[in-house]
Design a protein around this motif. Structure first.
Motif, mmCIF file in Angstrom:
data_model
loop_
_atom_site.group_PDB
_atom_site.id
_atom_site.type_symbol
_atom_site.label_atom_id
_atom_site.label_comp_id
_atom_site.label_asym_id
_atom_site.label_seq_id
_atom_site.Cartn_x
_atom_site.Cartn_y
_atom_site.Cartn_z
ATOM 1 N N ASP A 1 -10.592 1.825 -1.065
ATOM 2 C CA ASP A 1 -9.660 2.570 -1.909
ATOM 3 C C ASP A 1 -8.308 2.714 -1.217
ATOM 4 O OD1 ASP A 1 -11.581 2.850 -3.860
ATOM 5 O OD2 ASP A 1 -12.183 4.872 -3.242
ATOM 6 N N ARG A 2 -8.318 2.966 0.084
ATOM 7 C CA ARG A 2 -7.060 3.096 0.813
ATOM 8 C C ARG A 2 -6.293 1.772 0.824
ATOM 9 N NH1 ARG A 2 -3.599 6.857 1.742
ATOM 10 N NH2 ARG A 2 -4.763 8.184 3.189
ATOM 11 N N GLU A 3 -7.005 0.677 1.025
ATOM 12 C CA GLU A 3 -6.356 -0.635 1.002
ATOM 13 C C GLU A 3 -5.784 -0.935 -0.377
ATOM 14 O OE1 GLU A 3 -9.079 -2.679 4.525
ATOM 15 O OE2 GLU A 3 -9.624 -2.918 2.412
ATOM 16 N N ARG A 4 -6.455 -0.453 -1.407
ATOM 17 C CA ARG A 4 -5.948 -0.639 -2.773
ATOM 18 C C ARG A 4 -4.638 0.134 -2.954
ATOM 19 N NH1 ARG A 4 -8.555 -2.268 -7.520
ATOM 20 N NH2 ARG A 4 -10.433 -2.484 -6.252
ATOM 21 N N GLU A 5 -4.586 1.341 -2.391
ATOM 22 C CA GLU A 5 -3.348 2.127 -2.445
ATOM 23 C C GLU A 5 -2.216 1.399 -1.729
ATOM 24 O OE1 GLU A 5 -4.007 6.798 -2.342
ATOM 25 O OE2 GLU A 5 -5.126 5.825 -0.739
ATOM 26 N N VAL A 6 -2.529 0.872 -0.557
ATOM 27 C CA VAL A 6 -1.519 0.153 0.221
ATOM 28 C C VAL A 6 -1.055 -1.089 -0.526
ATOM 29 C CG1 VAL A 6 -1.101 -1.151 2.356
ATOM 30 C CG2 VAL A 6 -2.336 1.037 2.436
ATOM 31 N N LEU A 7 -1.985 -1.815 -1.121
ATOM 32 C CA LEU A 7 -1.640 -3.019 -1.877
ATOM 33 C C LEU A 7 -0.704 -2.680 -3.029
ATOM 34 C CD1 LEU A 7 -1.989 -6.044 -2.454
ATOM 35 C CD2 LEU A 7 -4.077 -5.472 -3.738
ATOM 36 N N LYS B 1 0.617 -0.653 9.113
ATOM 37 C CA LYS B 1 0.672 -2.056 9.508
ATOM 38 C C LYS B 1 -0.733 -2.649 9.604
ATOM 39 C CE LYS B 1 2.517 -5.094 13.129
ATOM 40 N NZ LYS B 1 3.283 -5.148 14.407
ATOM 41 N N THR B 2 -1.679 -1.857 10.115
ATOM 42 C CA THR B 2 -3.063 -2.325 10.222
ATOM 43 C C THR B 2 -3.666 -2.574 8.848
ATOM 44 O OG1 THR B 2 -3.417 -1.161 12.317
ATOM 45 C CG2 THR B 2 -5.374 -1.717 11.028
ATOM 46 N N HIS B 3 -3.399 -1.666 7.901
ATOM 47 C CA HIS B 3 -3.914 -1.849 6.537
ATOM 48 C C HIS B 3 -3.359 -3.125 5.909
ATOM 49 C CE1 HIS B 3 -6.263 1.743 6.147
ATOM 50 N NE2 HIS B 3 -5.237 2.566 6.273
ATOM 51 N N ILE C 1 5.544 2.831 3.330
ATOM 52 C CA ILE C 1 4.140 3.056 2.966
ATOM 53 C C ILE C 1 3.566 4.196 3.798
ATOM 54 C CG2 ILE C 1 1.816 2.056 3.052
ATOM 55 C CD1 ILE C 1 3.128 -0.643 2.366
ATOM 56 N N ALA C 2 3.875 4.182 5.086
ATOM 57 C CA ALA C 2 3.385 5.235 5.978
ATOM 58 C C ALA C 2 3.875 6.604 5.517
ATOM 59 C CB ALA C 2 3.845 4.954 7.411
ATOM 60 N N GLU C 3 5.152 6.676 5.157
ATOM 61 C CA GLU C 3 5.716 7.948 4.701
ATOM 62 C C GLU C 3 5.070 8.397 3.397
ATOM 63 O OE1 GLU C 3 10.109 9.874 3.572
ATOM 64 O OE2 GLU C 3 9.922 7.802 4.281
ATOM 65 N N ARG C 4 4.871 7.464 2.470
ATOM 66 C CA ARG C 4 4.300 7.802 1.158
ATOM 67 C C ARG C 4 2.855 8.295 1.294
ATOM 68 N NH1 ARG C 4 5.320 5.676 -4.031
ATOM 69 N NH2 ARG C 4 7.441 5.340 -3.257
ATOM 70 N N LEU C 5 2.079 7.668 2.190
ATOM 71 C CA LEU C 5 0.659 8.012 2.325
ATOM 72 C C LEU C 5 0.390 9.011 3.443
ATOM 73 C CD1 LEU C 5 -0.971 4.489 1.806
ATOM 74 C CD2 LEU C 5 -0.608 6.294 0.114
ATOM 75 N N VAL C 6 1.448 9.434 4.116
ATOM 76 C CA VAL C 6 1.355 10.393 5.227
ATOM 77 C C VAL C 6 0.399 9.856 6.295
ATOM 78 C CG1 VAL C 6 1.137 12.841 5.835
ATOM 79 C CG2 VAL C 6 1.606 12.194 3.468
#
Length: 228
Positions: free
Chosen positions: A166-172, A196-198, A184-189
């Motif tokens: 689910d987290r990878e889906r958010e990142v995608l 970067k790892t995701h 992305i880091a800021e948006r997902l805290v």
């Protein structure tokens, strides 16, 4: 070490302008110039550049076929396609052929230099003013995606997306909106390193060559807001 750049364009003034500009930088180096696709492919094999700035519309072999052949080489260069706003179909072809992104010829020359650096670092870049329109059209999305026909096997990308977390889906989805790792880091805290790892895991799991490819996958799978 300097980024080795091959310039490909049938307009001598474009080659001259970029060549002069790159000549004034410490981290970029023009290793060759070509006026058509045939010469571009020959120089890719001979000079092994890091980045090819590739015009699309050229006589003889065009930039799309030249990109396809260049990116099929062992240890291929990154390719930045050059286009104008009205030549969308050429951009689609270049992305399918393996380009890491595209630039508009109307962009400032120093913006093109920055784009070369971005691609050389392993990222991908699309001219911001046309990102959503071009990628949405390229992905063939619509407001309501068509349901798959009975007994039709889903596309490989769809099967792979079904297997990510689910987290990878958010990142995608955020990559599909054009966000950088820091954004992305800021948006997902989360930390920038975690973002970067995701993204790196998405490259591996979805067999994507770069962020352009991830963006296309996000659009094709309805993960970008407003494209469901």
């Amino acid at each position: 070490m300097s980024v080795r750049v091959l310039l490909v364009d049938d307009q001598p003034l474009m080659l001259l302008g970029l060549g002069i500009l790159i000549g004034d930088t410490a981290d970029l180096e023009v290793v060759g110039e070509a006026g058509d696709g045939h010469e571009a492919v020959r120089l890719v094999r001979e000079l092994r550049p890091d980045v090819v700035v590739m015009d699309i519309r050229m006589p003889g072999m065009d930039g799309i076929e030249a990109t396809r052949q260049a990116t099929a080489e062992p240890d291929p260069p990154k390719v930045l396609a050059l286009t104008t706003f009205d030549d969308d179909e050429y951009v689609y072809g270049a992305l399918r052929a393996g380009a890491s992104g595209f630039l508009l010829k109307s962009m400032a020359l120093d913006a093109i230099l920055d784009a070369i650096r971005v691609v050389a670092a392993g990222d991908a870049l699309i001219a911001p003013s046309v990102t959503r329109r071009l990628i949405a059209d390229f992905a063939g999305t619509s407001a309501t995606p068509a349901a798959p026909a009975p007994d039709t096997e889903p596309a490989q990308d769809s099967r792979l997306v079904a297997e990510i977390t689910d987290r990878e889906r958010e990142v995608l989805a955020l990559v599909g909106q054009g966000l950088s790792n820091a954004e992305i880091a800021e948006r997902l805290v989360i930390s920038a390193a975690t973002a970067k790892t995701h993204v790196a895991r998405l490259f591996a799991k979805l067999e994507a060559r770069d962020r352009v490819h991830l963006t296309i996958i996000a659009y094709e799978n309805g993960l970008v807001p407003g494209r469901r």
